[in-house]
Scaffold this motif. Structure first.
Motif, PDB file in Angstrom:
ATOM      1  N   MET A 198       6.143  -3.774   7.969  1.00 30.89           N
ATOM      2  CA  MET A 198       5.246  -4.749   7.345  1.00 30.89           C
ATOM      3  C   MET A 198       3.802  -4.512   7.775  1.00 30.89           C
ATOM      4  SD  MET A 198       4.814  -7.357   5.351  1.00 30.89           S
ATOM      5  CE  MET A 198       6.388  -8.178   5.115  1.00 30.89           C
ATOM      6  N   ARG A 199       3.579  -4.295   9.059  1.00 29.61           N
ATOM      7  CA  ARG A 199       2.212  -4.026   9.541  1.00 29.61           C
ATOM      8  C   ARG A 199       1.660  -2.756   8.906  1.00 29.61           C
ATOM      9  NH1 ARG A 199       4.484  -5.732  14.473  1.00 29.61           N
ATOM     10  NH2 ARG A 199       4.928  -3.556  15.008  1.00 29.61           N
ATOM     11  N   ASN A 200       2.477  -1.721   8.856  1.00 28.54           N
ATOM     12  CA  ASN A 200       2.023  -0.473   8.247  1.00 28.54           C
ATOM     13  C   ASN A 200       1.711  -0.653   6.766  1.00 28.54           C
ATOM     14  OD1 ASN A 200       2.302   0.884  10.667  1.00 28.54           O
ATOM     15  ND2 ASN A 200       4.334   1.673  10.190  1.00 28.54           N
ATOM     16  N   TRP A 249       9.115  -5.524  11.101  1.00 32.16           N
ATOM     17  CA  TRP A 249       7.728  -5.953  11.306  1.00 32.16           C
ATOM     18  C   TRP A 249       6.794  -4.765  11.485  1.00 32.16           C
ATOM     19  CZ3 TRP A 249       6.879 -10.360   9.459  1.00 32.16           C
ATOM     20  CH2 TRP A 249       7.798 -11.394   9.574  1.00 32.16           C
ATOM     21  N   ASN A 250       7.307  -3.649  12.027  1.00 28.52           N
ATOM     22  CA  ASN A 250       6.502  -2.431  12.078  1.00 28.52           C
ATOM     23  C   ASN A 250       6.191  -1.939  10.672  1.00 28.52           C
ATOM     24  OD1 ASN A 250       5.444   0.153  13.331  1.00 28.52           O
ATOM     25  ND2 ASN A 250       7.175   0.965  12.187  1.00 28.52           N
ATOM     26  N   LEU A 309       0.687  -3.417   5.310  1.00 28.56           N
ATOM     27  CA  LEU A 309      -0.575  -4.152   5.209  1.00 28.56           C
ATOM     28  C   LEU A 309      -1.765  -3.220   5.442  1.00 28.56           C
ATOM     29  CD1 LEU A 309       0.373  -7.454   7.073  1.00 28.56           C
ATOM     30  CD2 LEU A 309      -0.155  -7.217   4.641  1.00 28.56           C
ATOM     31  N   LEU A 310      -1.644  -2.316   6.421  1.00 31.51           N
ATOM     32  CA  LEU A 310      -2.720  -1.351   6.669  1.00 31.51           C
ATOM     33  C   LEU A 310      -2.872  -0.404   5.490  1.00 31.51           C
ATOM     34  CD1 LEU A 310      -4.815  -0.045   8.509  1.00 31.51           C
ATOM     35  CD2 LEU A 310      -2.964   1.274   9.571  1.00 31.51           C
TER      36      LEU A 310
END
Length: 308
Positions: A74-76, A71-72, A78-79
């Protein structure tokens, strides 16, 4: 056309398509299918494969030792994609609009200079920007000093809060030529008769762009958006060449591509696991598939209705 001629045409078409289809099947489709298959199996120490169902995917998504990393990443990711969407594509639209203006001096030179970084190796780009931004021997602080802003310089690639954004900006700088050229080609395809008629009606350049040219290039903007999405969620080489497989500092620049690399091949203390790596790759594929599907359902249909 006679039926015999029709059959000959079909055989000729098949003969021309067969080499490309064969190469695509061998080096793209079949490896993709086998990767998807591996995600549903697990291996013991002897290398024997056993069917595991969705166990690998549950581990990646919900297990405490795996889900945090996934999930880290995935967030990165997306950013990383958001920065490209907010900077690369709007700037590409602006540059393409400027290049399409008649009488712009040096337009060919500018187009070449903007597109040139796209042709360079990502490894070279990453190495050059590491040298520029290095707080020890880089020239970044000196360049900022020429405009009186040396105090703003920071080790951006070495800080958790700025490493990913800095890498995204480097990627934007390198690949901005692609959306620029695609949009520029679309602007050149706008019928000149429509623009001239708007001029006769008294419309200014800004109104012609917003009310005529921009709506006509919506399909190209949609294509640029989906290409940006797919490329960003397949990104790997820039992060790896600058920050290595650990995507530091402290996984602050880790994205799905680097997570997949560490999971599949292993790195330092982490042992590679082909089945878990295949599960991560499958999840990456599903994310891209859902994004492309959402675009075609939510955006492409509206563009088609607008064109009609």
């Amino acid at each position: 056309m006679q039926p015999a001629d029709r059959n000959i045409g079909r055989w000729q078409l098949a003969a021309f398509l067969a080499p490309a289809l064969l190469i695509y099947a061998l080096f793209s489709a079949l490896p993709l299918v086998d990767t998807l298959r591996q995600g549903f199996f697990s291996s013991d120490d002897a290398g024997r494969q056993t069917f595991a169902g969705l166990a690998n995917f549950r581990t990646v998504l919900f297990d405490a030792d795996w889900s945090m990393a996934f999930w880290n990443a995935m967030r990165n990711n997306l950013l990383f994609f958001a920065i490209h969407m907010l900077l690369q594509n709007p700037i590409g639209l602006l540059l393409a609009t400027l290049f399409s203006l008649k009488g712009l001096r040096g337009a060919r030179t500018y187009r070449t200079l903007i597109f040139l970084p796209t042709l360079l190796s990502v490894v070279i780009i990453g190495f050059i920007w590491q040298l520029i931004l290095s707080p020890l021997w880089g020239v970044g602080e000196r360049l900022l000093g020429t405009v009186g802003a040396a105090g703003l310089f920071q080790p951006w690639l070495g800080q958790e809060g700025t490493a990913l954004a800095t890498l995204a900006l480097i990627s934007v700088w390198q690949y901005i030529g692609i959306p620029t050229m695609l949009i520029y080609a679309a602007l050149l395809a706008v019928p000149e008769e429509i623009v001239e008629a708007a001029h006769v009606e008294g419309a200014g350049a800004l109104r012609i762009f917003w009310d005529i040219k921009l709506p006509l290039i919506y399909p190209t903007l949609g294509l640029v958006t989906i290409l940006t999405f797919v490329a960003n969620f397949n990104a790997f080489d820039l992060i790896y060449s600058v920050k290595g497989a650990l995507a530091g500092p402290n996984y602050a620049s880790d994205i799905l591509g680097t997570l997949f690399y560490r999971t599949f091949f292993g790195y330092q203390a982490q042992v590679g696991n082909a089945n878990m790596g295949a599960a991560v790759a499958t999840l990456m594929f599903l994310v891209i598939l859902l994004g492309v599907g959402a675009y075609f359902v939510g955006v492409q249909r509206r563009l088609s209705r607008y064109a009609l």
